[in-house]
Motif scaffolding. Structure first.
Motif, PDB file in Angstrom:
ATOM      1  N   PHE A  40       0.850  -1.185   0.000  1.00 29.08           N
ATOM      2  CA  PHE A  40       0.000   0.000   0.000  1.00 29.08           C
ATOM      3  C   PHE A  40       0.886   1.235   0.000  1.00 29.08           C
ATOM      4  N   SER A  41       1.035   1.799  -1.179  1.00 22.63           N
ATOM      5  CA  SER A  41       1.981   2.903  -1.285  1.00 22.63           C
ATOM      6  C   SER A  41       1.505   4.142  -0.555  1.00 22.63           C
ATOM      7  N   SER A  42       0.216   4.243  -0.253  1.00 28.42           N
ATOM      8  CA  SER A  42      -0.279   5.458   0.383  1.00 28.42           C
ATOM      9  C   SER A  42      -0.448   5.313   1.884  1.00 28.42           C
ATOM     10  N   ASN A  43      -0.074   4.192   2.448  1.00 25.58           N
ATOM     11  CA  ASN A  43      -0.332   3.959   3.869  1.00 25.58           C
ATOM     12  C   ASN A  43       0.959   3.882   4.665  1.00 25.58           C
ATOM     13  N   ALA A  44       0.840   3.586   5.910  1.00 25.98           N
ATOM     14  CA  ALA A  44       1.966   3.714   6.827  1.00 25.98           C
ATOM     15  C   ALA A  44       2.625   2.378   7.141  1.00 25.98           C
ATOM     16  N   MET A  45       3.893   2.490   7.491  1.00 31.98           N
ATOM     17  CA  MET A  45       4.648   1.349   8.004  1.00 31.98           C
ATOM     18  C   MET A  45       5.156   1.713   9.392  1.00 31.98           C
ATOM     19  N   GLY A  46       5.166   0.750  10.278  1.00 37.61           N
ATOM     20  CA  GLY A  46       5.586   1.028  11.645  1.00 37.61           C
ATOM     21  C   GLY A  46       6.533  -0.017  12.185  1.00 37.61           C
ATOM     22  N   TRP A  47       7.256   0.379  13.218  1.00 35.24           N
ATOM     23  CA  TRP A  47       8.095  -0.530  13.983  1.00 35.24           C
ATOM     24  C   TRP A  47       7.580  -0.561  15.425  1.00 35.24           C
ATOM     25  N   ALA A  64       8.311   3.529  16.133  1.00 37.45           N
ATOM     26  CA  ALA A  64       8.383   4.556  15.099  1.00 37.45           C
ATOM     27  C   ALA A  64       7.456   4.171  13.957  1.00 37.45           C
ATOM     28  N   ALA A  65       7.031   5.182  13.190  1.00 39.70           N
ATOM     29  CA  ALA A  65       6.182   4.920  12.037  1.00 39.70           C
ATOM     30  C   ALA A  65       6.374   6.002  11.006  1.00 39.70           C
ATOM     31  N   MET A  66       6.086   5.627   9.756  1.00 44.50           N
ATOM     32  CA  MET A  66       6.256   6.555   8.643  1.00 44.50           C
ATOM     33  C   MET A  66       5.198   6.267   7.601  1.00 44.50           C
ATOM     34  N   SER A  67       4.642   7.335   7.029  1.00 43.52           N
ATOM     35  CA  SER A  67       3.730   7.165   5.915  1.00 43.52           C
ATOM     36  C   SER A  67       4.543   6.905   4.650  1.00 43.52           C
ATOM     37  N   TYR A  87      11.837  -6.867  17.745  1.00 44.95           N
ATOM     38  CA  TYR A  87      11.332  -5.744  16.957  1.00 44.95           C
ATOM     39  C   TYR A  87      10.510  -6.271  15.789  1.00 44.95           C
ATOM     40  N   TYR A  88       9.325  -5.688  15.634  1.00 44.80           N
ATOM     41  CA  TYR A  88       8.393  -6.102  14.600  1.00 44.80           C
ATOM     42  C   TYR A  88       8.127  -4.958  13.630  1.00 44.80           C
ATOM     43  N   CYS A  89       8.059  -5.302  12.370  1.00 48.60           N
ATOM     44  CA  CYS A  89       7.632  -4.390  11.339  1.00 48.60           C
ATOM     45  C   CYS A  89       6.146  -4.631  11.083  1.00 48.60           C
ATOM     46  N   ALA A  90       5.401  -3.568  10.800  1.00 49.68           N
ATOM     47  CA  ALA A  90       3.970  -3.714  10.582  1.00 49.68           C
ATOM     48  C   ALA A  90       3.506  -2.760   9.488  1.00 49.68           C
ATOM     49  N   ALA A  91       2.431  -3.149   8.806  1.00 53.66           N
ATOM     50  CA  ALA A  91       1.860  -2.348   7.730  1.00 53.66           C
ATOM     51  C   ALA A  91       0.399  -2.040   8.034  1.00 53.66           C
ATOM     52  N   ASP A  92       0.034  -0.797   7.789  1.00 51.47           N
ATOM     53  CA  ASP A  92      -1.334  -0.327   8.014  1.00 51.47           C
ATOM     54  C   ASP A  92      -2.026  -0.204   6.667  1.00 51.47           C
ATOM     55  N   GLN A 133      -5.010   0.997   6.072  1.00 51.85           N
ATOM     56  CA  GLN A 133      -5.975   2.081   6.017  1.00 51.85           C
ATOM     57  C   GLN A 133      -5.289   3.418   5.777  1.00 51.85           C
ATOM     58  N   VAL A 134      -5.986   4.289   5.090  1.00 53.44           N
ATOM     59  CA  VAL A 134      -5.492   5.649   4.891  1.00 53.44           C
ATOM     60  C   VAL A 134      -5.906   6.478   6.104  1.00 53.44           C
ATOM     61  N   ARG A 135      -4.944   7.080   6.746  1.00 52.98           N
ATOM     62  CA  ARG A 135      -5.204   7.868   7.957  1.00 52.98           C
ATOM     63  C   ARG A 135      -4.498   9.211   7.851  1.00 52.98           C
ATOM     64  N   PHE A 136      -4.872  10.066   8.732  1.00 57.84           N
ATOM     65  CA  PHE A 136      -4.213  11.364   8.798  1.00 57.84           C
ATOM     66  C   PHE A 136      -2.957  11.201   9.641  1.00 57.84           C
ATOM     67  N   GLY A 137      -1.892  10.782   9.014  1.00 54.63           N
ATOM     68  CA  GLY A 137      -0.650  10.548   9.730  1.00 54.63           C
ATOM     69  C   GLY A 137      -0.527   9.104  10.164  1.00 54.63           C
ATOM     70  N   PRO A 138       0.700   8.620  10.363  1.00 52.57           N
ATOM     71  CA  PRO A 138       0.901   7.221  10.760  1.00 52.57           C
ATOM     72  C   PRO A 138       0.418   6.973  12.182  1.00 52.57           C
ATOM     73  N   SER A 139      -0.214   5.847  12.386  1.00 55.59           N
ATOM     74  CA  SER A 139      -0.767   5.520  13.700  1.00 55.59           C
ATOM     75  C   SER A 139       0.319   4.983  14.637  1.00 55.59           C
ATOM     76  N   VAL A 140       0.121   5.206  15.935  1.00 52.24           N
ATOM     77  CA  VAL A 140       1.017   4.656  16.954  1.00 52.24           C
ATOM     78  C   VAL A 140       0.377   3.452  17.638  1.00 52.24           C
ATOM     79  N   ARG A 141      -0.827   3.091  17.245  1.00 56.19           N
ATOM     80  CA  ARG A 141      -1.569   2.010  17.897  1.00 56.19           C
ATOM     81  C   ARG A 141      -1.349   0.703  17.142  1.00 56.19           C
TER      82      ARG A 141
END
Length: 126
Positions: free
Chosen positions: A29-36, A49-52, A94-99, A101-109
């Motif tokens: 999902f190129s428009s969504n966020a990735m998190g650690w 940490a997370a990044m869109s 440490y886990y990598c995760a993909a969101d 959903q399109v959100r206003f900024g990367p989620s921390v949850r």
């Protein structure tokens, strides 16, 4: 489906550095966020940490600000976590995760992330 594979964990002395990588494959999902996230023994999984993907928007937990940097290479579908000045309290899986959903900024949850890697162990010795 999205598959995530982390690498780069290991054993390092306090003050050292590691770089974690997370390669995404499948329906990315190129428009969504990735998190650690990380999980230490006996503790709950916690946001790091997370990044869109499409917008240069990043978020960090306070305890890693100034030490960790999340970055991405869209062409390689890869997200990185550069970890400097490591401390024993950074020891965790440490886990990598993909969101998806399109959100206003990367989620921390962690509940907002649909896809997870298998995790990579980071151990920091004192």
């Amino acid at each position: 489906q999205v598959q995530l594979v982390e690498s780069g964990g290991g054993l390092v002395q306090a003050g050292g550095s590691l770089r974690l990588s997370c390669v995404a494959s499948g329906r990315t999902f190129s428009s969504n966020a990735m998190g650690w996230f990380r999980q230490a023994p006996g503790k709950e999984r916690a946001f790091v940490a997370a990044m869109s993907w499409s917008v240069t928007s990043t978020r960090y937990v306070d305890s890693v600000k100034g030490r960790f940097t999340i970055s991405r290479d869209n062409a390689k579908n890869t997200v990185y976590l550069q970890m400097n000045s490591l401390k024993p309290e950074d020891t965790a899986v440490y886990y990598c995760a993909a969101d998806s959903q399109v959100r206003f900024g990367p989620s921390v949850r962690h509940i907002d992330y649909d896809y997870w890697g298998q995790g990579t162990q980071v151990t920091v010795s004192s």
